[in-house]
Every structure is written in C-alpha cells, then in structure tokens.
Enzyme design. Structure first.
Site, PDB file in Angstrom:
ATOM      1  N   ASP A  24       0.782  -1.254   0.000  1.00  0.00           N
ATOM      2  CA  ASP A  24       0.000   0.000   0.000  1.00  0.00           C
ATOM      3  C   ASP A  24       0.813   1.304   0.000  1.00  0.00           C
ATOM      4  O   ASP A  24       1.779   1.430   0.760  1.00  0.00           O
ATOM      5  CB  ASP A  24      -0.868   0.099   1.259  1.00  0.00           C
ATOM      6  CG  ASP A  24      -1.624  -1.148   1.584  1.00  0.00           C
ATOM      7  OD1 ASP A  24      -1.533  -2.121   0.830  1.00  0.00           O
ATOM      8  OD2 ASP A  24      -2.311  -1.148   2.616  1.00  0.00           O
ATOM      9  N   TRP A 281      -3.463  -9.261  -3.278  1.00  0.00           N
ATOM     10  CA  TRP A 281      -2.990 -10.215  -2.261  1.00  0.00           C
ATOM     11  C   TRP A 281      -3.137 -11.665  -2.710  1.00  0.00           C
ATOM     12  O   TRP A 281      -2.493 -12.556  -2.169  1.00  0.00           O
ATOM     13  CB  TRP A 281      -3.723 -10.011  -0.935  1.00  0.00           C
ATOM     14  CG  TRP A 281      -3.253  -8.793  -0.190  1.00  0.00           C
ATOM     15  CD1 TRP A 281      -3.964  -7.654   0.063  1.00  0.00           C
ATOM     16  CD2 TRP A 281      -1.957  -8.595   0.402  1.00  0.00           C
ATOM     17  NE1 TRP A 281      -3.188  -6.756   0.766  1.00  0.00           N
ATOM     18  CE2 TRP A 281      -1.955  -7.312   0.987  1.00  0.00           C
ATOM     19  CE3 TRP A 281      -0.797  -9.372   0.490  1.00  0.00           C
ATOM     20  CZ2 TRP A 281      -0.841  -6.791   1.656  1.00  0.00           C
ATOM     21  CZ3 TRP A 281       0.308  -8.852   1.151  1.00  0.00           C
ATOM     22  CH2 TRP A 281       0.280  -7.578   1.725  1.00  0.00           C
TER      23      TRP A 281
HETATM   24  C1  FRU Z   1      -4.012  -3.592   2.594  1.00  0.00           C
HETATM   25  C2  FRU Z   1      -3.434  -4.041   3.921  1.00  0.00           C
HETATM   26  C3  FRU Z   1      -3.818  -3.087   5.029  1.00  0.00           C
HETATM   27  C4  FRU Z   1      -2.723  -3.285   6.029  1.00  0.00           C
HETATM   28  C5  FRU Z   1      -1.527  -3.500   5.136  1.00  0.00           C
HETATM   29  C6  FRU Z   1      -0.501  -4.451   5.703  1.00  0.00           C
HETATM   30  O1  FRU Z   1      -3.334  -4.095   1.495  1.00  0.00           O
HETATM   31  O2  FRU Z   1      -3.847  -5.361   4.194  1.00  0.00           O
HETATM   32  O3  FRU Z   1      -5.102  -3.301   5.551  1.00  0.00           O
HETATM   33  O4  FRU Z   1      -2.567  -2.206   6.881  1.00  0.00           O
HETATM   34  O5  FRU Z   1      -2.012  -4.011   3.919  1.00  0.00           O
HETATM   35  O6  FRU Z   1       0.656  -4.443   4.917  1.00  0.00           O
END
Ligand code: FRU
Length: 490
Positions: A24, A281
């Site tokens: 992110d 993901w």
């Molecule tokens: C989104 C997420 C967020 C979290 C982060 C962890 O892609 O799952 O909710 O804070 O990535 O890396």
C-alpha cells in the site's frame, strides 16, 4: 531522481523500491516547508528483508516535486521484532514543518491492531515515535489503516478527522482530535458488503456548484480486490450515503490490480490525486519479479460528476506525466480496419513499446452496422501469440482487459485472465488512453469514464501492436488517432 534499474519486468516510470517487497501507498501528503519548497511525500508498506514475504513491514519513503520523478529516501518507520507498522496516513501541521504520521501497529504475538503516532519535526527528514503509543486501542485484532485530514467547520474552526476501519464487520469509524493524541469517536458507517474493508479515505469534492463527500476504501475477499467508493455527505461528525447512490460500493478502477488506493492531503492545486498499489494479495506475493516486488500506480486525478442523477468518479492520469514523452510515433497506415483483418504495426527501434503511453481513438459506425469488438493488443510479440488484449465489446458494453496470453500467467492459479468494466456507454468515438510499463497496463477509456489497471509478465520481446476489429463481414472501424509516446525512466 530514482536510480534506474532494467530488469525485464522493472517498471520505468512507476515508483518501485530498489529491492524488497512493497504494498500500500501510505502517508500521501504534500509538505510545504517553511523555506517555501514543496514536496509530495510517498510512504509505502515495505519489507526490506526480502521480496518473497510481506512480513516485517515498515514504512518506506520517497518524495517528489512533480509526482513524476521520485527520490528514494531512507526508510521512515521501522518494524520491531514482533511488531509491524501497517498502513496509515500523514498530515502537516499548518504553519510548521511538523508532519504527523498515524499508522496501525500490529502486534504479531497478541495479533492486536491499534493506532499509533509518529512525527517528523523537519518536514519529513527524520521520524520520531510518540512515546505514549498507542493513541487508540480497542484491543481488537481487526482495526486498521487510519486516514486523517483537517476538517474545517463553517465557523472557521478546524480539527482532525480520522477514518479507520473495522475490516471484518464492514465498518468505518470516524474519530476527532485536535492534538493527534486524544481521539473521540464521532460515528460509524456500516454496509453489508460481504468482503472486508481496508484503507479508507474521506474527502470533499465539487460537483458543478455543489459539494459532496466521497468515502473510498478497499474491498477484499477471495472473489474481489478493488478500491471502491460511496458518495454522500459528511457534516463533521457523520457520513450519510446519498439516497441516489447504490448501497453496494462502486469500484474506482475495474482492473485486477488497483488496491489500497488513497489520496493526497494538502495538494497545492486543490486537486484530488489518488495512488494505488498495483498488486493483489491473491498472487502478488509470488509474482515473478526479482529483487523487488510490486509498483505504485501512476497518480490519477479524480473528478466527481453527476450525469442523469447518477454520481460517478472519473479518473484521469495527471497531466504532469506528459513530461516523460520524448519522440512520438503517429500511425500513418490505412485508417479503415475491416472486421477480421487486424492492423499489425511494427515499430521502429527507437519506439520502446514496453514503456509507453498510447492514445487510440476509434470511430464506430453506430448508426449503420457496427462491429462486435474494437481495441488493441499491446505488449505483443512478432508472431502475435503473446499479447495483452484491451477492447470495447459493443454488444455487451464492456471494456475488457484480457491477459490470458500476456506471458507468464502460470506463476499463480489465482492470476485471473479477464477483467471487465460493464455498462460503458456506446459512443461514436471510443478513446483508449493506455499506459504500458513492462509489467502493467493502466487503461483509461473515454476521458476517465472507465478505468482498468492490471499487472502482467510478458516473456517475449514486445515489438508490435495490433488494432483489432471483430464482427460480421463488411463491418469496420476507423482509426481517428493512434499515437504512441515512449516514456523516459524516472
Ligand atoms: C491492505 C493491507 C492493510 C494493512 C496492510 C498491511 O493491502 O492489508 O489493511 O494495513 O495491507 O501491509
């Protein structure tokens, strides 16, 4: 500017870390320093330890003066042994060089997620932890991704508002603070979406003479991975969905790989600029790139329109990106393309079709007999069996990105081949504006009416493109514009 790398799948005009894993975008904030210089900061979820795993997460850091050329900077926030720094946001305290960062702390032993404060006293050079963290702790295992902004009341006061999600109960909470430390719960907004919520954002936008508020977040399940939005109102306390807006949130980008997108605070031109993670993901953790994984999207400008009583967000690439153009190539072949006879274009050596921007406008004879599909194959090898197909389906009104023949599609069985955006109105001219950068395509159709971003991993040399027209005998399309701009590395 960025040190250049030239591995096969390395994007050249998208931000990537030199090595390691990135997800992110975090802390998107424009910081105007007291000496007058201004920088767009980009923090990001970063695991230096390896490109293989998304564990050990902290905040990487980069900054830019034009949102195009980035300087890679030292890591801003470091994880502890069993403590990860998850996503969050940043604001600059007005009239100072202090930048406050709010992030989710994730304890890998207790699995508790809570909200924490860090700050930079010098406009984003060095970063300090607040010593009395956390600042909000509900003792929950699903509570993350705070996004803060400064809210101005009608009588000229201001306070900070935080939007933060309870992912598994499909809820965003809003908190209020004037000091980043004491946070008061204002309200909650819940909708039954059957997929978890991550990375919320909330901002006001003009729609003609009116103002509306847009609530965005990312929706994730086995079936979906999208940044989505609702349109409504925010009165400083509570977000209310506009009665005309769908109760299911609408994707901002219909591609497979535009996730966790958030917008810049304090943008000097008052624009709403969004960057997303070009990843998913379901398969990005095993994507075939080395020694880094993933890139951020190109920055997009959001605009909210109301057409036939329907609110809709439009996304367009920021105009600053035109700086990256050098020599351009213009199509000079036969403009009429008949059904079943695609026009294959081979490019001269200096036109790098792996890192380029494409403007393609096709006229569709809608009043006579139109073809079924029109579009283009990009990242196409000489023989054409490897390509990424982007088209408009005139019968179904879908814009489609088909990466089933895009190259290495076998690295994950979750790497879906076809994505589409539905209900894109049929018009006499369809405009495709496409950014191709080694391992991604970002497709903007009809000035931001439809948007699809997807990653892919071509094996072959991409030397050609093909403008396609499919349909019954004697149907055709006319090439109104076809320009390719190779883009320079940042
Ligand atoms: C989104 C997420 C967020 C979290 C982060 C962890 O892609 O799952 O909710 O804070 O990535 O890396």
């Amino acid at each position: 500017a960025c040190e250049a790398f030239n591995e096969t799948y390395r994007p050249q005009f998208h931000f990537t870390p030199a090595r390691g894993w990135m997800n992110d975008p975090n802390g998107l904030v424009y910081v105007k320093e007291q000496d007058g210089t201004g920088w767009y900061h980009l923090f990001y979820q970063y695991n230096t330890l390896g490109e293989k795993s998304p564990g050990n997460i902290g905040w990487g850091h980069a900054k830019s003066q034009d949102l195009v050329h980035w300087d890679r900077l030292p890591q801003a926030l470091f994880p502890g042994e069993k403590f990860y720094i998850f996503s969050g946001s940043a604001v600059q305290i007005e009239g100072t060089d202090t930048v406050c960062l709010l992030y989710t702390g994730m304890n890998d032993v207790t699995k508790i997620q809570n909200q924490n404060l860090a700050f930079s006293p010098d406009g984003g050079e060095k970063f300090l932890e607040f010593t009395k963290n956390p600042v909000i702790d509900l003792k929950k295992t699903e509570f993350r991704d705070p996004k803060i902004f400064s809210y101005k009341t009608e009588d000229g006061r201001s306070y900070y508002v935080m939007a933060v999600v309870l992912p598994d109960v499909f809820t965003v909470q809003f908190y209020k603070s004037t000091d980043f430390i004491a946070w008061e719960l204002l309200s909650e907004f819940t909708m039954d979406t059957k997929a978890i919520w991550e990375c919320p954002d909330l901002f006001e936008m003009s729609v003609g003479p009116n103002k509306k508020w847009v609530l965005t977040f990312s929706l994730q399940s086995k079936e979906v991975s999208k940044t989505v939005y609702y349109v409504g109102d925010f009165d400083g306390t509570k977000f209310t969905l506009d009665p005309s807006f769908s109760t299911q949130p609408v994707p901002i980008d219909h591609g497979s790989d535009f996730y966790a997108a958030v917008t810049y605070e304090n943008e000097p031109q008052q624009r709403r600029i969004m960057i997303g993670w070009l990843g998913n993901w379901e398969y990005s953790t095993t994507s075939p790139t080395d020694p880094w994984r993933c890139s951020q999207s190109i920055p997009r400008m959001l605009e909210l329109k109301n057409i036939d009583n329907q609110y809709k967000l439009y996304s367009t690439p920021i105009p600053e990106l035109t700086k990256l153009r050098k020599t351009s190539w213009t199509f000079s072949g036969k403009p009429v393309i008949s059904a079943g006879s695609p026009t294959v274009v081979s490019f001269p050596k200096d036109i790098d079709t792996r890192h380029c921007e494409i403007e393609l406008e096709l006229q569709i004879p809608i009043s006579s007999r139109p073809p079924d599909k029109v579009g283009i194959q990009v990242l196409r090898n000489e023989a054409g069996e490897e390509n990424t197909l982007i088209y408009y389906d005139i019968k179904t009104k879908n814009v489609v990105v088909d990466r089933s023949k895009s190259g290495n599609v076998k690295f994950s069985d979750r790497f879906l081949s076809v994505v589409s955006e539905q209900n894109v109105p049929l018009r006499e001219i369809i405009k495709f504006h496409i950014f191709v950068d080694a391992s991604s395509v970002e497709v903007f159709v009809n000035d931001g009416e439809a948007v699809l971003s997807s990653i892919l991993f071509p094996n072959q040399k991409s030397t050609t493109m093909s403008v396609i027209c499919d349909g019954q005998a004697a149907t055709f399309t006319i090439v109104k514009k076809f320009v390719v701009h190779p883009l320079t590395s940042i």
